[in-house]
Scaffold this active site. Structure first.
Site, PDB file in Angstrom:
ATOM      1  N   GLN A   1     -10.852   8.711  33.238  1.00 52.94           N
ATOM      2  CA  GLN A   1      -9.646   9.400  32.966  1.00 52.94           C
ATOM      3  C   GLN A   1      -9.942  10.943  32.821  1.00 52.94           C
ATOM      4  O   GLN A   1      -8.907  11.901  32.576  1.00 52.94           O
ATOM      5  CB  GLN A   1      -9.021   9.046  31.728  1.00 52.94           C
ATOM      6  CG  GLN A   1      -8.846   7.599  31.567  1.00 52.94           C
ATOM      7  CD  GLN A   1      -8.660   7.064  30.143  1.00 52.94           C
ATOM      8  OE1 GLN A   1      -7.386   7.119  29.561  1.00 52.94           O
ATOM      9  NE2 GLN A   1      -9.639   6.511  29.734  1.00 52.94           N
TER      10      GLN A   1
ATOM     11  N   HIS B   1      -6.751  10.562  36.656  1.00 57.46           N
ATOM     12  CA  HIS B   1      -5.834  11.643  36.015  1.00 57.46           C
ATOM     13  C   HIS B   1      -6.121  12.849  36.937  1.00 57.46           C
ATOM     14  O   HIS B   1      -5.857  14.099  36.109  1.00 57.46           O
ATOM     15  CB  HIS B   1      -6.257  11.683  34.526  1.00 57.46           C
ATOM     16  CG  HIS B   1      -5.848  10.798  33.668  1.00 57.46           C
ATOM     17  ND1 HIS B   1      -6.078  10.601  32.454  1.00 57.46           N
ATOM     18  CD2 HIS B   1      -4.944   9.685  33.967  1.00 57.46           C
ATOM     19  CE1 HIS B   1      -5.213   9.392  32.117  1.00 57.46           C
ATOM     20  NE2 HIS B   1      -4.729   8.943  32.947  1.00 57.46           N
TER      21      HIS B   1
ATOM     22  N   CYS C   1      -0.141  23.430  45.321  1.00 58.80           N
ATOM     23  CA  CYS C   1       1.318  23.951  45.464  1.00 58.80           C
ATOM     24  C   CYS C   1       2.391  23.329  45.010  1.00 58.80           C
ATOM     25  O   CYS C   1       2.784  22.224  45.504  1.00 58.80           O
ATOM     26  CB  CYS C   1       1.344  24.692  46.841  1.00 58.80           C
ATOM     27  SG  CYS C   1       2.773  25.925  47.034  1.00 58.80           S
TER      28      CYS C   1
ATOM     29  N   CYS D   1       4.721  23.776  49.079  1.00 58.81           N
ATOM     30  CA  CYS D   1       4.477  23.244  49.978  1.00 58.81           C
ATOM     31  C   CYS D   1       3.237  22.043  49.850  1.00 58.81           C
ATOM     32  O   CYS D   1       2.789  21.401  50.669  1.00 58.81           O
ATOM     33  CB  CYS D   1       3.664  24.339  50.943  1.00 58.81           C
ATOM     34  SG  CYS D   1       1.910  24.726  50.482  1.00 58.81           S
TER      35      CYS D   1
ATOM     36  N   CYS E   1      -0.007  30.163  45.781  1.00 60.99           N
ATOM     37  CA  CYS E   1      -0.399  29.577  47.008  1.00 60.99           C
ATOM     38  C   CYS E   1      -0.203  30.972  48.289  1.00 60.99           C
ATOM     39  O   CYS E   1       0.430  31.649  48.126  1.00 60.99           O
ATOM     40  CB  CYS E   1       0.266  28.458  47.175  1.00 60.99           C
ATOM     41  SG  CYS E   1       0.193  27.632  48.874  1.00 60.99           S
TER      42      CYS E   1
ATOM     43  N   GLY F   1     -15.831   5.478  25.819  1.00 63.75           N
ATOM     44  CA  GLY F   1     -15.466   6.757  25.132  1.00 63.75           C
ATOM     45  C   GLY F   1     -13.722   6.854  25.401  1.00 63.75           C
ATOM     46  O   GLY F   1     -13.607   8.239  25.695  1.00 63.75           O
ATOM     47  N   THR F   2     -13.235   5.845  25.257  1.00 66.80           N
ATOM     48  CA  THR F   2     -11.802   5.973  25.531  1.00 66.80           C
ATOM     49  C   THR F   2     -10.909   5.499  24.412  1.00 66.80           C
ATOM     50  O   THR F   2     -11.473   4.476  23.817  1.00 66.80           O
ATOM     51  CB  THR F   2     -11.069   5.756  26.747  1.00 66.80           C
ATOM     52  OG1 THR F   2      -9.693   5.819  26.811  1.00 66.80           O
ATOM     53  CG2 THR F   2     -11.293   4.215  27.073  1.00 66.80           C
ATOM     54  N   SER F   3      -9.815   6.054  23.803  1.00 67.78           N
ATOM     55  CA  SER F   3      -9.180   5.470  22.631  1.00 67.78           C
ATOM     56  C   SER F   3      -8.184   4.377  23.321  1.00 67.78           C
ATOM     57  O   SER F   3      -7.506   3.777  22.323  1.00 67.78           O
ATOM     58  CB  SER F   3      -8.412   6.672  22.063  1.00 67.78           C
ATOM     59  OG  SER F   3      -7.534   7.269  23.087  1.00 67.78           O
TER      60      SER F   3
HETATM   61  P1  OAD Z   1      -9.321  10.457  23.301  1.00 68.21           P
HETATM   62  O1  OAD Z   1      -9.290  11.558  22.857  1.00 68.21           O
HETATM   63  O2  OAD Z   1      -8.010   9.751  23.206  1.00 68.21           O
HETATM   64  O3  OAD Z   1     -10.288   9.406  22.791  1.00 68.21           O
HETATM   65  C1  OAD Z   1     -11.632   9.745  22.922  1.00 68.21           C
HETATM   66  C2  OAD Z   1     -12.518   8.542  22.451  1.00 68.21           C
HETATM   67  O4  OAD Z   1     -13.773   8.666  22.626  1.00 68.21           O
HETATM   68  C3  OAD Z   1     -12.231   8.190  21.128  1.00 68.21           C
HETATM   69  O5  OAD Z   1     -12.041   6.577  20.807  1.00 68.21           O
HETATM   70  C4  OAD Z   1     -13.491   8.414  20.188  1.00 68.21           C
HETATM   71  O6  OAD Z   1     -13.543   7.541  19.236  1.00 68.21           O
HETATM   72  C5  OAD Z   1     -14.498   8.396  21.437  1.00 68.21           C
HETATM   73  N1  OAD Z   1     -15.612   9.140  21.217  1.00 68.21           N
HETATM   74  C6  OAD Z   1     -15.831  10.365  20.796  1.00 68.21           C
HETATM   75  N2  OAD Z   1     -17.032  10.769  20.794  1.00 68.21           N
HETATM   76  C7  OAD Z   1     -17.770   9.635  21.520  1.00 68.21           C
HETATM   77  C8  OAD Z   1     -19.056   9.414  21.994  1.00 68.21           C
HETATM   78  N3  OAD Z   1     -19.997  10.590  21.867  1.00 68.21           N
HETATM   79  N4  OAD Z   1     -19.411   8.256  22.550  1.00 68.21           N
HETATM   80  C9  OAD Z   1     -18.610   7.364  22.689  1.00 68.21           C
HETATM   81  N5  OAD Z   1     -17.368   7.517  22.390  1.00 68.21           N
HETATM   82  C10 OAD Z   1     -16.875   8.633  21.596  1.00 68.21           C
HETATM   83  O7  OAD Z   1      -9.577  10.567  25.078  1.00 68.21           O
HETATM   84  P2  OAD Z   1      -9.168   9.385  26.119  1.00 68.21           P
HETATM   85  O8  OAD Z   1      -8.876   8.185  25.979  1.00 68.21           O
HETATM   86  O9  OAD Z   1      -9.804   9.866  27.482  1.00 68.21           O
HETATM   87  O10 OAD Z   1      -4.859  13.017  29.836  1.00 68.21           O
HETATM   88  O11 OAD Z   1      -7.648  10.108  26.489  1.00 68.21           O
HETATM   89  C11 OAD Z   1      -7.004   9.615  27.684  1.00 68.21           C
HETATM   90  C12 OAD Z   1      -6.078  10.665  28.140  1.00 68.21           C
HETATM   91  O12 OAD Z   1      -5.307  11.250  27.115  1.00 68.21           O
HETATM   92  C13 OAD Z   1      -6.805  11.722  28.554  1.00 68.21           C
HETATM   93  O13 OAD Z   1      -7.249  11.312  30.096  1.00 68.21           O
HETATM   94  C14 OAD Z   1      -5.779  12.833  28.810  1.00 68.21           C
HETATM   95  C15 OAD Z   1      -5.196  12.707  27.142  1.00 68.21           C
HETATM   96  O14 OAD Z   1      -3.848  13.235  27.242  1.00 68.21           O
HETATM   97  C16 OAD Z   1      -4.691  13.538  30.742  1.00 68.21           C
HETATM   98  O15 OAD Z   1      -5.315  14.829  30.756  1.00 68.21           O
HETATM   99  C17 OAD Z   1      -3.606  13.324  31.886  1.00 68.21           C
END
Ligand code: OAD
Length: 236
Positions: free
Chosen positions: A97, A115, A123, A126, A144, A183-185
């Site tokens: 992401q 993402h 652009c 176009c 552009c 590392g994603t929420s």
């Molecule tokens: P978040 O900021 O929502 O979540 C980050 C996650 O990483 C959390 O669960 C933290 O606990 C965890 N974390 C932080 N540091 C860490 C580390 N060193 N090792 C492991 N885990 C760690 O980010 P995303 O889940 O990526 O969308 O968010 C999803 C989307 O929301 C993003 O792609 C973005 C945002 O709006 C767009 O830009 C389109």
């Protein structure tokens, strides 16, 4: 940890979904949490098509600032461990992401940027898309060749994911024997749904995060800690 090592060793097909946490140890801010970007800024003002239509300069200033931060960041040990994992597994798909490009910079090859990328510009008239790594951008908003305004090549809230990339991500989740959630929420859909697709298709789902998430209860193994430390240990 040991059981996950065994799963990884035996798997012929692995998929990983990474989020902002993977790049946190490279100094790239995450979105949620106490120091997250969405604590300081409103997504509605900066990361929606409506926000861009209202004030493209403001949106671009914010992305230009983020491009500058990301340009200074280097891949960390977590990114590098995923490169090594890819080299060892017959089929490996890295779904990210993240828009920072740090997985490619580390050397990962089969990367799906669901993402988009902060280095892509498109652009609004176009639809021509290209890579622009200049930072800071010489002109805001950038234009552009056709004269229209360029937008960041990023998926904003309310927009669909790039279809082809998403189909490949779903296919990887369906066929993975092990699915890593790193590392994603796991609150932003449809990306967060990939773990459920993988689980329903029989994969072992392993989550690596410094803190529990909404999905931690429903997966096979939760490993708590920074990905830059845990990933190298996992594949050692
Ligand atoms: P978040 O900021 O929502 O979540 C980050 C996650 O990483 C959390 O669960 C933290 O606990 C965890 N974390 C932080 N540091 C860490 C580390 N060193 N090792 C492991 N885990 C760690 O980010 P995303 O889940 O990526 O969308 O968010 C999803 C989307 O929301 C993003 O792609 C973005 C945002 O709006 C767009 O830009 C389109």
């Amino acid at each position: 940890m040991q059981v996950v090592r065994e799963w990884l060793k035996q798997a012929r097909s692995i998929a990983a979904l990474t989020g902002a946490g993977v790049s946190a140890e490279s100094g790239v801010p995450t979105f949620r949490g106490s120091s997250g970007l969405w604590k300081q800024y409103r997504a509605e003002d900066l990361a929606t098509p409506g926000a861009f239509a209202r004030d493209s300069r403001l949106v671009w200033e914010w992305y230009d600032w983020r491009r500058g931060l990301i340009a200074q960041a280097q891949p960390n040990a977590g990114h590098r461990a995923l490169v090594q994992l890819e080299e060892r597994v017959p089929s490996f798909t890295l779904i990210t992401q993240n828009v920072d490009g740090l997985h490619e910079l580390a050397g990962s090859r089969n990367v799906l940027e669901v993402h988009g990328s902060i280095w892509n510009v498109r652009c609004i008239s176009c639809a021509r898309e290209r890579v622009d790594r200049r930072t800071p951008l010489p002109e805001i908003p950038p234009k552009c060749d056709c004269g229209a305004v360029l937008r960041p090549g990023i998926v904003w809230f309310g927009e669909p994911l790039p279809q082809r990339v998403w189909q490949d991500a779903e296919a990887a989740a369906r066929t993975a024997e092990v699915f890593l959630l790193i590392g994603t929420s796991s609150v932003v859909y449809p990306a967060a749904g990939l773990a459920q697709i993988a689980k329903a298709s029989g994969a072992r789902v392993v989550e690596i995060n410094i803190a529990e998430t909404v999905l931690s209860e429903s997966i096979d193994e939760f490993l708590q800690g920074p990905s830059g430390e845990l990933l190298p240990q996992l594949i050692a």
